[in-house]
Design an enzyme around this catalytic site. Structure first.
Site, PDB file in Angstrom:
ATOM      1  N   CYS A  11       0.003  82.218 -54.443  1.00  0.00           N
ATOM      2  CA  CYS A  11      -0.535  81.757 -53.172  1.00  0.00           C
ATOM      3  C   CYS A  11       0.468  82.143 -52.161  1.00  0.00           C
ATOM      4  CB  CYS A  11      -0.574  80.051 -53.144  1.00  0.00           C
ATOM      5  SG  CYS A  11       0.705  79.125 -53.735  1.00  0.00           S
ATOM      6  N   ARG A  17      -0.836  75.348 -54.245  1.00  0.00           N
ATOM      7  CA  ARG A  17      -2.053  75.870 -55.054  1.00  0.00           C
ATOM      8  C   ARG A  17      -1.896  76.565 -56.208  1.00  0.00           C
ATOM      9  NH1 ARG A  17      -4.567  79.072 -50.083  1.00  0.00           N
ATOM     10  NH2 ARG A  17      -2.343  79.217 -49.861  1.00  0.00           N
ATOM     11  N   ASP A 129      -6.137  76.158 -48.265  1.00  0.00           N
ATOM     12  CA  ASP A 129      -4.673  75.857 -48.089  1.00  0.00           C
ATOM     13  C   ASP A 129      -4.559  74.716 -47.697  1.00  0.00           C
ATOM     14  OD1 ASP A 129      -2.323  75.775 -47.549  1.00  0.00           O
ATOM     15  OD2 ASP A 129      -1.895  77.607 -46.342  1.00  0.00           O
TER      16      ASP A 129
HETATM   17  P1  4NP Z   1       0.618  77.045 -50.860  1.00  0.00           P
HETATM   18  O1  4NP Z   1       0.391  76.382 -49.459  1.00  0.00           O
HETATM   19  O2  4NP Z   1       0.290  78.292 -50.354  1.00  0.00           O
HETATM   20  O3  4NP Z   1      -0.546  76.577 -51.540  1.00  0.00           O
HETATM   21  O4  4NP Z   1       1.649  76.706 -51.669  1.00  0.00           O
HETATM   22  C1  4NP Z   1       1.460  76.403 -48.614  1.00  0.00           C
HETATM   23  C2  4NP Z   1       2.910  76.009 -48.564  1.00  0.00           C
HETATM   24  C3  4NP Z   1       3.490  75.996 -47.420  1.00  0.00           C
HETATM   25  C4  4NP Z   1       3.076  76.871 -46.355  1.00  0.00           C
HETATM   26  C5  4NP Z   1       1.934  77.243 -46.510  1.00  0.00           C
HETATM   27  C6  4NP Z   1       1.115  77.216 -47.448  1.00  0.00           C
HETATM   28  N1  4NP Z   1       4.062  77.067 -45.317  1.00  0.00           N
HETATM   29  O5  4NP Z   1       3.455  77.458 -44.183  1.00  0.00           O
HETATM   30  O6  4NP Z   1       5.304  76.771 -45.386  1.00  0.00           O
END
Ligand code: 4NP
Length: 171
Positions: A11, A17, A129
């Site tokens: 991800c 995710r 997300d």
């Molecule tokens: P992930 O979610 O990709 O599912 O781990 C996110 C975690 C952090 C961020 C964006 C999405 N961020 O912008 O820091």
């Protein structure tokens, strides 16, 4: 026994995710008694969260569903992973672009797929997300990941002829 099938879930941050996909899919692999046949990892395309624990909201979501993300520490996807892994399942189209961007000689595109290609109800083929939303978004991600992992494991059992090794084929 043959080499394990090497799978990586990817991800953006590797704190929501893909860590969840790893523990949900691993749980299904263990339930089927297939743990010796798989190596399962996760990472993020971004570097912001390297070394961090999983997001608290995702840890709670996992816990509510009898899974644990307590051991997780975030890592970043790297170009060498394209060679190291047999299958790379990305959570959204932006992850897909970022991963394919690292495939400079266009060698590994066949290994990289949207995870929700395996979802019986794929919507737009992306796992939304949940980071900037509320708790409901995390539960929705859990539901998507749960049913998609089920189907993914079935497909891999077929593809790699693992049926005879499945502990309980009716599950
Ligand atoms: P992930 O979610 O990709 O599912 O781990 C996110 C975690 C952090 C961020 C964006 C999405 N961020 O912008 O820091």
């Amino acid at each position: 026994m043959s080499d394990p099938i090497r799978i990586q879930f990817v991800c953006l941050g590797n704190i929501c995710r893909s860590p969840l996909a790893k523990v949900v899919f691993r749980d299904k692999v263990e339930e089927a008694g297939l743990q010796e046949h798989f190596k399962i990892a996760s990472s993020g395309t971004g570097s912001w969260h390297i070394g961090d624990t999983a997001d608290d909201r995702m840890r709670e979501t996992a816990q509510r569903n009898d899974l644990s993300l307590e051991e997780h520490r975030a890592s970043q996807f790297e170009a060498a992973d394209l060679e190291r892994f047999d299958h790379i399942f990305v959570m959204d189209k932006s992850n897909l672009n970022d991963v394919l961007h690292l495939d400079e000689d266009d060698e590994y595109g066949g290994k990289v797929r949207l995870f929700r290609e395996f979802d019986p109800e794929p919507d737009d083929y992306q796992v939304p997300d949940p980071y900037h939303g509320g708790r409901k978004g995390f539960e929705r991600v859990y539901d998507i990941v749960e049913r998609t992992s089920d189907m993914l494991l079935h497909r891999l059992v077929d593809e790699y002829d693992l049926e005879e090794h499945v502990r309980n084929p009716s599950k």
